[in-house]
Design a protein around this motif. Sequence first.
Motif, mmCIF file in Angstrom:
data_model
loop_
_atom_site.group_PDB
_atom_site.id
_atom_site.type_symbol
_atom_site.label_atom_id
_atom_site.label_comp_id
_atom_site.label_asym_id
_atom_site.label_seq_id
_atom_site.Cartn_x
_atom_site.Cartn_y
_atom_site.Cartn_z
ATOM 1 N N LYS A 264 -5.027 7.762 -24.244
ATOM 2 C CA LYS A 264 -5.019 9.210 -24.461
ATOM 3 C C LYS A 264 -6.017 9.518 -25.562
ATOM 4 C CE LYS A 264 -1.586 10.921 -26.942
ATOM 5 N NZ LYS A 264 -0.259 11.336 -27.383
ATOM 6 N N PRO A 265 -6.451 10.776 -25.648
ATOM 7 C CA PRO A 265 -7.278 11.143 -26.803
ATOM 8 C C PRO A 265 -6.477 10.834 -28.060
ATOM 9 C CG PRO A 265 -7.160 12.938 -25.204
ATOM 10 C CD PRO A 265 -6.155 11.915 -24.771
ATOM 11 N N TRP A 266 -7.127 10.204 -29.024
ATOM 12 C CA TRP A 266 -6.395 9.669 -30.188
ATOM 13 C C TRP A 266 -6.621 10.558 -31.406
ATOM 14 C CZ3 TRP A 266 -3.290 5.253 -30.131
ATOM 15 C CH2 TRP A 266 -2.830 4.818 -31.373
ATOM 16 N N ARG A 267 -5.633 11.370 -31.737
ATOM 17 C CA ARG A 267 -5.744 12.192 -32.956
ATOM 18 C C ARG A 267 -5.560 11.281 -34.161
ATOM 19 N NH1 ARG A 267 -4.615 17.881 -34.318
ATOM 20 N NH2 ARG A 267 -5.259 18.012 -36.503
ATOM 21 N N ALA A 268 -6.546 11.289 -35.050
ATOM 22 C CA ALA A 268 -6.537 10.357 -36.183
ATOM 23 C C ALA A 268 -5.768 10.969 -37.356
ATOM 24 C CB ALA A 268 -7.972 9.997 -36.563
ATOM 25 N N TRP A 269 -4.466 11.101 -37.176
ATOM 26 C CA TRP A 269 -3.623 11.762 -38.177
ATOM 27 C C TRP A 269 -3.697 11.036 -39.526
ATOM 28 C CZ3 TRP A 269 -1.916 16.330 -36.618
ATOM 29 C CH2 TRP A 269 -1.618 16.552 -35.282
ATOM 30 N N HIS A 270 -3.720 9.690 -39.513
ATOM 31 C CA HIS A 270 -3.690 8.924 -40.771
ATOM 32 C C HIS A 270 -4.995 9.131 -41.545
ATOM 33 C CE1 HIS A 270 0.011 7.156 -39.494
ATOM 34 N NE2 HIS A 270 -0.545 6.620 -38.426
ATOM 35 N N THR A 271 -6.102 9.158 -40.827
ATOM 36 C CA THR A 271 -7.383 9.421 -41.502
ATOM 37 C C THR A 271 -7.382 10.825 -42.089
ATOM 38 O OG1 THR A 271 -8.566 7.932 -40.027
ATOM 39 C CG2 THR A 271 -9.880 9.598 -41.135
ATOM 40 N N GLU A 272 -6.882 11.778 -41.329
ATOM 41 C CA GLU A 272 -6.835 13.162 -41.824
ATOM 42 C C GLU A 272 -6.010 13.234 -43.111
ATOM 43 O OE1 GLU A 272 -5.594 16.026 -38.935
ATOM 44 O OE2 GLU A 272 -7.114 15.435 -37.471
ATOM 45 N N ASP A 273 -4.820 12.602 -43.113
ATOM 46 C CA ASP A 273 -3.964 12.629 -44.302
ATOM 47 C C ASP A 273 -4.666 12.000 -45.496
ATOM 48 O OD1 ASP A 273 -2.010 13.856 -42.882
ATOM 49 O OD2 ASP A 273 -0.767 12.063 -42.579
ATOM 50 N N ALA A 274 -5.367 10.880 -45.234
ATOM 51 C CA ALA A 274 -6.043 10.170 -46.331
ATOM 52 C C ALA A 274 -7.207 10.991 -46.882
ATOM 53 C CB ALA A 274 -6.532 8.817 -45.838
ATOM 54 N N LEU A 275 -7.771 11.859 -46.058
ATOM 55 C CA LEU A 275 -8.972 12.586 -46.496
ATOM 56 C C LEU A 275 -8.668 13.884 -47.250
ATOM 57 C CD1 LEU A 275 -11.475 12.202 -43.528
ATOM 58 C CD2 LEU A 275 -11.770 11.420 -45.878
ATOM 59 N N ARG A 276 -7.547 14.547 -46.917
ATOM 60 C CA ARG A 276 -7.282 15.838 -47.563
ATOM 61 C C ARG A 276 -7.145 15.633 -49.073
ATOM 62 N NH1 ARG A 276 -4.189 16.664 -42.872
ATOM 63 N NH2 ARG A 276 -5.475 17.867 -41.436
ATOM 64 N N GLY A 277 -7.996 16.321 -49.831
ATOM 65 C CA GLY A 277 -7.984 16.193 -51.294
ATOM 66 C C GLY A 277 -8.862 15.060 -51.798
ATOM 67 N N ALA A 278 -9.449 14.270 -50.886
ATOM 68 C CA ALA A 278 -10.293 13.141 -51.309
ATOM 69 C C ALA A 278 -11.710 13.632 -51.615
ATOM 70 C CB ALA A 278 -10.339 12.088 -50.215
ATOM 71 N N GLU A 279 -12.430 12.797 -52.368
ATOM 72 C CA GLU A 279 -13.832 13.123 -52.653
ATOM 73 C C GLU A 279 -14.656 12.997 -51.377
ATOM 74 O OE1 GLU A 279 -15.706 10.953 -55.791
ATOM 75 O OE2 GLU A 279 -13.981 11.298 -57.096
ATOM 76 N N MET A 280 -15.669 13.834 -51.324
ATOM 77 C CA MET A 280 -16.521 13.886 -50.133
ATOM 78 C C MET A 280 -17.622 12.828 -50.246
ATOM 79 S SD MET A 280 -18.680 17.285 -49.478
ATOM 80 C CE MET A 280 -20.265 16.834 -50.139
ATOM 81 N N THR A 281 -17.243 11.562 -50.140
ATOM 82 C CA THR A 281 -18.236 10.484 -50.253
ATOM 83 C C THR A 281 -18.129 9.553 -49.057
ATOM 84 O OG1 THR A 281 -16.697 9.020 -51.389
ATOM 85 C CG2 THR A 281 -18.046 10.468 -52.786
ATOM 86 N N GLY A 282 -19.204 8.800 -48.827
ATOM 87 C CA GLY A 282 -19.206 7.827 -47.735
ATOM 88 C C GLY A 282 -18.077 6.817 -47.911
ATOM 89 N N GLU A 283 -17.818 6.423 -49.178
ATOM 90 C CA GLU A 283 -16.764 5.412 -49.422
ATOM 91 C C GLU A 283 -15.400 5.961 -49.026
ATOM 92 O OE1 GLU A 283 -19.036 6.253 -51.969
ATOM 93 O OE2 GLU A 283 -20.266 4.620 -51.197
ATOM 94 N N SER A 284 -15.111 7.212 -49.394
ATOM 95 C CA SER A 284 -13.777 7.731 -49.042
ATOM 96 C C SER A 284 -13.673 7.956 -47.529
ATOM 97 C CB SER A 284 -13.430 9.000 -49.831
ATOM 98 O OG SER A 284 -14.354 10.002 -49.572
ATOM 99 N N PHE A 285 -14.777 8.321 -46.874
ATOM 100 C CA PHE A 285 -14.746 8.459 -45.411
ATOM 101 C C PHE A 285 -14.454 7.088 -44.786
ATOM 102 C CE2 PHE A 285 -17.970 12.183 -45.716
ATOM 103 C CZ PHE A 285 -16.947 13.027 -46.120
ATOM 104 N N GLN A 286 -15.105 6.048 -45.317
ATOM 105 C CA GLN A 286 -14.914 4.700 -44.769
ATOM 106 C C GLN A 286 -13.472 4.229 -44.979
ATOM 107 O OE1 GLN A 286 -18.023 2.300 -44.541
ATOM 108 N NE2 GLN A 286 -16.892 0.391 -44.310
ATOM 109 N N ARG A 287 -12.962 4.454 -46.188
ATOM 110 C CA ARG A 287 -11.570 4.032 -46.470
ATOM 111 C C ARG A 287 -10.591 4.744 -45.544
ATOM 112 N NH1 ARG A 287 -12.915 4.037 -51.867
ATOM 113 N NH2 ARG A 287 -12.166 6.182 -52.125
#
Length: 326
Positions: A264-287
């Motif tokens: 099924k199309p995979w909604r990346a809920w965990h990535t979304e949660d990890a990103l809200r409030g995170a710094e807008m950097t390549g490292e935080s996107f990767q993490r």
Amino acid sequence: MRPFAYERATSVQDALERHSDGAVYLGGGTNLVDLMRLGVEEPARLVDVAHLPHDQIELRPDGSLVIGAAVSNSALAADRTVREGHPMLAQAVLAGASGQVRNLATVAGNLLQRTRCPYFQDASKPCNKRDPGSGCPAREGEHHNLAIMGHSPECVATHPSDMAVALAALGASIRIQGRAGERTIPIDELHRLPENEPERDTTLEPGDLITAVEVPPLGMPSRYRKVRERASFAFALVSVAAALDVDDGVVRDVRLALGGVAHKPWRAWHTEDALRGAEMTGESFQRAAEVELGVAEPLRDNAYKVPLVRNLIVRTLTELAERGAS
Ligand SMILES: Cc1cc2nc3c(=O)[nH]c(=O)nc-3n(C[C@H](O)[C@H](O)[C@H](O)COP(=O)(O)OP(=O)(O)OC[C@H]3O[C@@H](n4cnc5c(N)ncnc54)[C@H](O)[C@@H]3O)c2cc1C
Ligand code: SF4
């Protein structure tokens, strides 16, 4: 091809009444008729629903959209309100198939198209999805383009639709007319993981007719990116639908869904949660990407998808962050 009857529904009620044992709905026919030619689907009767009056795209005052189930893929991608308000949706549709196919294909048919697993499409081979209990030769055989997440011992197929991935990221809802009346469900509840019933792609009940797709307003930059083996007529190896809202170097909001990775199309809920409030950097996107991909269980020949989709997530979010910051 097995002989079949063709009937054109004149209304929703008429479609529901005509849909009985052995009947299937027909949209543009670009997937269903191919599968009939291959002997994979053998309906006794086709009930044509492509000519029902579900061919409009309504823009509501709050910026949300109601897209009729019979709107063609071409009309959807060309619609100005879609291109301006929900660009990732138009991009996803244009990334799929060809102009001729998109002219015929409908929104509902696109959502319900069947997997491109090579064994499913070859009626001479065993396949649990086509013939429950017959086995899954893909698991030990050709699976380089199959699932890395959410698969089961019974089936490792992927969902092929590009449009559905964008609709998943957008949090769309599906309007369904069933024998018991009308209901609306989140798109996340339409497609299912294979578990021990791979023959069921969706949660729809027999006779359920999709009549529209509702898309909430977005209000942030968005992008659909697809990696494929050649530039046209190719389904996604992996794809990413993303939207990102940044404020002063920090992620305020994000939507992310992945294609080509699961049943099924995979909604990346965990990535979304990890990103809200995170710094807008390549490292935080990767993490944040790693958090989602931690549940990946690649097969012998498709582990390449894990770094591929991680890099695609980071690249897409970085592009959106730069756009949002400029
Ligand atoms: C050469 C080629 C390349 C392609 N490449 C891509 C690609 O890269 N990406 C991609 O996403 N797609 C791709 N496609 C698939 C294409 O997008 C689908 O075939 C198309 O969207 C299906 O829409 P349709 O209206 O023709 O569906 P149909 O073939 O008519 O129906 C598909 C299914 O939907 C059901 N159905 C139809 N309407 C309704 C309804 N209103 N309610 C309930 N059930 C309904 C039918 O019963 C059937 O099971 C490709 C197709 C071809 C032929
Ligand atoms: S992956 Fe699913 S569709 Fe493919 S052969 Fe196995 S059961 Fe059939």
